[in-house]
Write a protein that holds these residues in place. Sequence first.
Motif, PDB file in Angstrom:
ATOM      1  N   TYR A  64       0.747  -1.470   0.053  1.00  0.00           N
ATOM      2  CA  TYR A  64       0.236   0.275   0.122  1.00  0.00           C
ATOM      3  C   TYR A  64       0.402   1.330  -0.230  1.00  0.00           C
ATOM      4  CZ  TYR A  64      -3.456   3.218   1.762  1.00  0.00           C
ATOM      5  OH  TYR A  64      -4.542   4.324   1.290  1.00  0.00           O
ATOM      6  N   GLU A  65       1.844   1.440   0.908  1.00  0.00           N
ATOM      7  CA  GLU A  65       2.816   2.440   0.978  1.00  0.00           C
ATOM      8  C   GLU A  65       3.334   2.832   0.099  1.00  0.00           C
ATOM      9  OE1 GLU A  65       2.595   4.484   3.391  1.00  0.00           O
ATOM     10  OE2 GLU A  65       1.397   3.462   4.924  1.00  0.00           O
ATOM     11  N   LYS A  66       4.060   1.590  -1.255  1.00  0.00           N
ATOM     12  CA  LYS A  66       4.566   2.062  -2.055  1.00  0.00           C
ATOM     13  C   LYS A  66       3.786   2.326  -3.877  1.00  0.00           C
ATOM     14  CE  LYS A  66       7.986  -1.067  -5.437  1.00  0.00           C
ATOM     15  NZ  LYS A  66       6.996  -0.598  -6.757  1.00  0.00           N
ATOM     16  N   ALA A  67       2.445   1.723  -3.249  1.00  0.00           N
ATOM     17  CA  ALA A  67       1.512   2.028  -4.283  1.00  0.00           C
ATOM     18  C   ALA A  67       1.048   3.266  -4.396  1.00  0.00           C
ATOM     19  CB  ALA A  67       0.332   1.815  -4.813  1.00  0.00           C
ATOM     20  N   MET A  68       0.538   4.309  -2.947  1.00  0.00           N
ATOM     21  CA  MET A  68       0.265   5.361  -2.931  1.00  0.00           C
ATOM     22  C   MET A  68       2.064   6.070  -3.113  1.00  0.00           C
ATOM     23  SD  MET A  68      -1.086   6.841   0.701  1.00  0.00           S
ATOM     24  CE  MET A  68       0.424   6.812   1.686  1.00  0.00           C
ATOM     25  N   ARG A  69       3.313   5.634  -2.812  1.00  0.00           N
ATOM     26  CA  ARG A  69       4.214   6.709  -3.193  1.00  0.00           C
ATOM     27  C   ARG A  69       4.548   7.231  -4.726  1.00  0.00           C
ATOM     28  NH1 ARG A  69       7.045   3.641   0.831  1.00  0.00           N
ATOM     29  NH2 ARG A  69       8.339   2.731  -1.138  1.00  0.00           N
ATOM     30  N   GLU A  70       4.626   5.664  -5.057  1.00  0.00           N
ATOM     31  CA  GLU A  70       3.941   6.431  -6.584  1.00  0.00           C
ATOM     32  C   GLU A  70       2.552   7.304  -6.628  1.00  0.00           C
ATOM     33  OE1 GLU A  70       4.106   2.463  -8.276  1.00  0.00           O
ATOM     34  OE2 GLU A  70       6.055   1.644  -7.599  1.00  0.00           O
ATOM     35  N   ARG A  71       1.904   6.816  -6.763  1.00  0.00           N
ATOM     36  CA  ARG A  71       0.611   7.254  -6.880  1.00  0.00           C
ATOM     37  C   ARG A  71       0.924   9.029  -6.544  1.00  0.00           C
ATOM     38  NH1 ARG A  71      -4.358   9.300  -4.810  1.00  0.00           N
ATOM     39  NH2 ARG A  71      -6.278   9.342  -6.171  1.00  0.00           N
ATOM     40  N   ASN A  72       1.388   9.806  -5.674  1.00  0.00           N
ATOM     41  CA  ASN A  72       1.711  10.944  -4.959  1.00  0.00           C
ATOM     42  C   ASN A  72       3.128  11.717  -6.130  1.00  0.00           C
ATOM     43  OD1 ASN A  72      -0.111  10.721  -3.522  1.00  0.00           O
ATOM     44  ND2 ASN A  72       1.394   9.832  -1.588  1.00  0.00           N
ATOM     45  N   ALA A  73       3.542  10.257  -6.568  1.00  0.00           N
ATOM     46  CA  ALA A  73       5.028  11.127  -7.143  1.00  0.00           C
ATOM     47  C   ALA A  73       4.553  11.112  -8.745  1.00  0.00           C
ATOM     48  CB  ALA A  73       5.918   9.705  -7.210  1.00  0.00           C
ATOM     49  N   LEU A  74       3.316  10.420  -9.354  1.00  0.00           N
ATOM     50  CA  LEU A  74       2.502  11.108 -10.805  1.00  0.00           C
ATOM     51  C   LEU A  74       2.135  12.400 -10.521  1.00  0.00           C
ATOM     52  CD1 LEU A  74       0.623   7.679 -12.018  1.00  0.00           C
ATOM     53  CD2 LEU A  74       3.333   8.644 -12.514  1.00  0.00           C
TER      54      LEU A  74
ATOM     55  N   GLN B 136       4.862  15.242 -10.859  1.00  0.00           N
ATOM     56  CA  GLN B 136       5.818  15.609 -12.029  1.00  0.00           C
ATOM     57  C   GLN B 136       4.881  16.373 -11.989  1.00  0.00           C
ATOM     58  OE1 GLN B 136       6.190  11.239 -13.062  1.00  0.00           O
ATOM     59  NE2 GLN B 136       7.656  10.821 -11.482  1.00  0.00           N
ATOM     60  N   GLY B 137       3.119  16.054 -12.366  1.00  0.00           N
ATOM     61  CA  GLY B 137       2.069  16.987 -13.242  1.00  0.00           C
ATOM     62  C   GLY B 137       1.515  16.555 -14.650  1.00  0.00           C
ATOM     63  N   ARG B 138      -0.176  17.069 -14.543  1.00  0.00           N
ATOM     64  CA  ARG B 138      -0.464  16.163 -15.849  1.00  0.00           C
ATOM     65  C   ARG B 138      -0.409  14.997 -15.638  1.00  0.00           C
ATOM     66  NH1 ARG B 138      -3.132  19.975 -18.847  1.00  0.00           N
ATOM     67  NH2 ARG B 138      -3.317  18.283 -20.632  1.00  0.00           N
ATOM     68  N   PRO B 139      -1.262  13.638 -15.295  1.00  0.00           N
ATOM     69  CA  PRO B 139      -0.631  11.818 -14.781  1.00  0.00           C
ATOM     70  C   PRO B 139      -1.368  11.046 -15.936  1.00  0.00           C
ATOM     71  CG  PRO B 139      -1.598  12.844 -13.344  1.00  0.00           C
ATOM     72  CD  PRO B 139      -0.904  14.075 -13.478  1.00  0.00           C
TER      73      PRO B 139
ATOM     74  N   LEU C 198      -2.426   6.327 -13.593  1.00  0.00           N
ATOM     75  CA  LEU C 198      -3.339   5.986 -12.047  1.00  0.00           C
ATOM     76  C   LEU C 198      -4.162   4.563 -12.202  1.00  0.00           C
ATOM     77  CD1 LEU C 198      -4.025  10.345 -12.311  1.00  0.00           C
ATOM     78  CD2 LEU C 198      -2.526   8.507 -10.701  1.00  0.00           C
ATOM     79  N   ASP C 199      -5.178   4.714 -12.813  1.00  0.00           N
ATOM     80  CA  ASP C 199      -6.245   3.183 -13.482  1.00  0.00           C
ATOM     81  C   ASP C 199      -4.734   2.370 -12.190  1.00  0.00           C
ATOM     82  OD1 ASP C 199      -7.841   4.513 -13.850  1.00  0.00           O
ATOM     83  OD2 ASP C 199      -7.857   3.806 -16.153  1.00  0.00           O
ATOM     84  N   ALA C 200      -3.443   1.788 -12.563  1.00  0.00           N
ATOM     85  CA  ALA C 200      -3.021   0.912 -13.115  1.00  0.00           C
ATOM     86  C   ALA C 200      -2.839   0.539 -10.814  1.00  0.00           C
ATOM     87  CB  ALA C 200      -1.865   0.766 -13.113  1.00  0.00           C
ATOM     88  N   LEU C 201      -2.119   2.025 -10.424  1.00  0.00           N
ATOM     89  CA  LEU C 201      -1.586   2.324  -9.213  1.00  0.00           C
ATOM     90  C   LEU C 201      -2.909   2.385  -8.618  1.00  0.00           C
ATOM     91  CD1 LEU C 201       1.322   5.299  -9.912  1.00  0.00           C
ATOM     92  CD2 LEU C 201       1.391   2.546  -8.969  1.00  0.00           C
ATOM     93  N   GLU C 202      -4.023   3.073  -8.752  1.00  0.00           N
ATOM     94  CA  GLU C 202      -5.068   3.219  -8.091  1.00  0.00           C
ATOM     95  C   GLU C 202      -5.624   1.660  -7.707  1.00  0.00           C
ATOM     96  OE1 GLU C 202      -6.314   7.803  -9.067  1.00  0.00           O
ATOM     97  OE2 GLU C 202      -7.649   6.190  -9.512  1.00  0.00           O
TER      98      GLU C 202
ATOM     99  N   LEU D 294      -3.403   0.027  -4.927  1.00  0.00           N
ATOM    100  CA  LEU D 294      -3.407   0.613  -3.882  1.00  0.00           C
ATOM    101  C   LEU D 294      -4.983  -0.044  -3.647  1.00  0.00           C
ATOM    102  CD1 LEU D 294      -1.804   2.608  -2.204  1.00  0.00           C
ATOM    103  CD2 LEU D 294      -3.670   4.951  -3.404  1.00  0.00           C
ATOM    104  N   ALA D 295      -5.861  -0.202  -4.257  1.00  0.00           N
ATOM    105  CA  ALA D 295      -7.095  -0.512  -3.211  1.00  0.00           C
ATOM    106  C   ALA D 295      -7.064  -1.954  -2.992  1.00  0.00           C
ATOM    107  CB  ALA D 295      -8.056  -0.039  -4.878  1.00  0.00           C
ATOM    108  N   GLU D 296      -6.541  -2.802  -3.692  1.00  0.00           N
ATOM    109  CA  GLU D 296      -6.083  -4.579  -3.144  1.00  0.00           C
ATOM    110  C   GLU D 296      -5.143  -4.456  -2.015  1.00  0.00           C
ATOM    111  OE1 GLU D 296      -4.819  -8.481  -4.938  1.00  0.00           O
ATOM    112  OE2 GLU D 296      -3.931  -6.387  -5.928  1.00  0.00           O
ATOM    113  N   ALA D 297      -4.580  -3.842  -1.350  1.00  0.00           N
ATOM    114  CA  ALA D 297      -3.806  -3.859  -0.311  1.00  0.00           C
ATOM    115  C   ALA D 297      -4.523  -3.012   0.807  1.00  0.00           C
ATOM    116  CB  ALA D 297      -2.178  -3.154  -0.641  1.00  0.00           C
ATOM    117  N   GLY D 298      -5.570  -1.754   0.112  1.00  0.00           N
ATOM    118  CA  GLY D 298      -5.959  -1.237   0.702  1.00  0.00           C
ATOM    119  C   GLY D 298      -7.174  -1.770   2.222  1.00  0.00           C
ATOM    120  N   ALA D 299      -8.390  -2.594   0.725  1.00  0.00           N
ATOM    121  CA  ALA D 299      -8.992  -3.373   0.865  1.00  0.00           C
ATOM    122  C   ALA D 299      -8.562  -4.593   2.529  1.00  0.00           C
ATOM    123  CB  ALA D 299      -9.616  -3.986  -0.077  1.00  0.00           C
TER     124      ALA D 299
END
Length: 386
Positions: free
Chosen positions: A167-177, A180-183, A188-192, A195-200
């Motif tokens: 979860y932490e790894k996916a969130m860091r990668e999403r935040n990094a996007l 960087q601007g205009r991800p 985002l779909d893949a990272l989310e 993130l959702a799988e681990a979060g659940a």
Amino acid sequence: MPAQGLTIQRLALHNFRNHASTVLEMDSRPVCLFGANGAGKTNLLEAVSMLGPGKGLRAASLPSLVRVDGGETVQGGWAISARMDDDGLDRQISVGLEVSAEGRTRRIAKLDDAPVSQTNLAELIRVVWLTPAMDRVFAGPAGDRRKFYDRQVLAHIPSHGSVSAAYEKAMRERNALFEQGRPDPSWLDALEARLAEAGAAIAVNRAQALQRIQNAIDARPEGEFPKADLSIAGEFEAMALQGDSQEGIELRIRDSLKDGRGRDSAAGRTLSGVHRSDLQVSHRPKQLPAAQCSTGEQKALLMGMILANAKALLEGDFAPNPLLLLDEAAAHLDSARRAALYDELAALGGQAWLTGTDAALFDAFGDRAQRFCVENGLVTKVENSG
């Protein structure tokens, strides 16, 4: 007498903290370590905590655990080994830091001389601890309570550590996007999705552990350690507690993340999710939030929770007896609560490890415990004087 389950019979440390070469031989009774501040008592508890998953009770970096001699870090890594009695079965566990000729470091672990993962070790060894740093956890920030509670969850569900890391790894990668601007929406779909799988999984794990610990608290007799009422302030944990499926929670998290992209992009970080949840604790007899209780009441509540969690692990069919580590706990209790704690530990089963500056702190144990004097990284077993 309670069943003892998993107990350490021999503990050996090599170049770990201030212990150059330390060996303790013991039986299944509670282990009481006494000595001056800085003698190395907590280092022994930390060594025991390193037998389980994670970074141990201080969450220190692995290289920082190597012994320092004369201001210089000794060459090589550190090593901890334990001979354990697992309900009559001898087990040998070793963990350590290996340093290559190029200076690269890695953690190694073995079970009965065969390499083993931390997750596999976690299935065998469940460690629960209480340290002075936790004394104000109820009055501190939500992040401290999440960290404290997730450690309790990990004792019940060893996979909780790996899903939390994912979860932490996916969130860091999403935040990094976002930074960087205009991800790219497909990224985002893949990272989310990750993130959702681990979060659940995290939400379900937290809900399951909460029910187990609360049941153990409810079953405790009234006594010196007041009962607590536990809850989690978090949308997805609430869904799990209400019986929603993990798949349903995962879909809800994905929808929430997608709906929040604009807000999260503006903030440069993920503003909602299980990383924002909070453990809520109240003093049942007073019907008062723990944060509003006195310092002594908070410590008593915390001790009751830790004892209840140990009992929950003992009574579950999912774990062996836990190792219970109590650092300087006796010094913070009055004589009545201290005697009540020792009575409960003696009856609990499993193996408890306690530290204190004065041998007299453990007098109420009588011959139900074994005692070791710790001085400058040297350990001596002391016969009970009665």
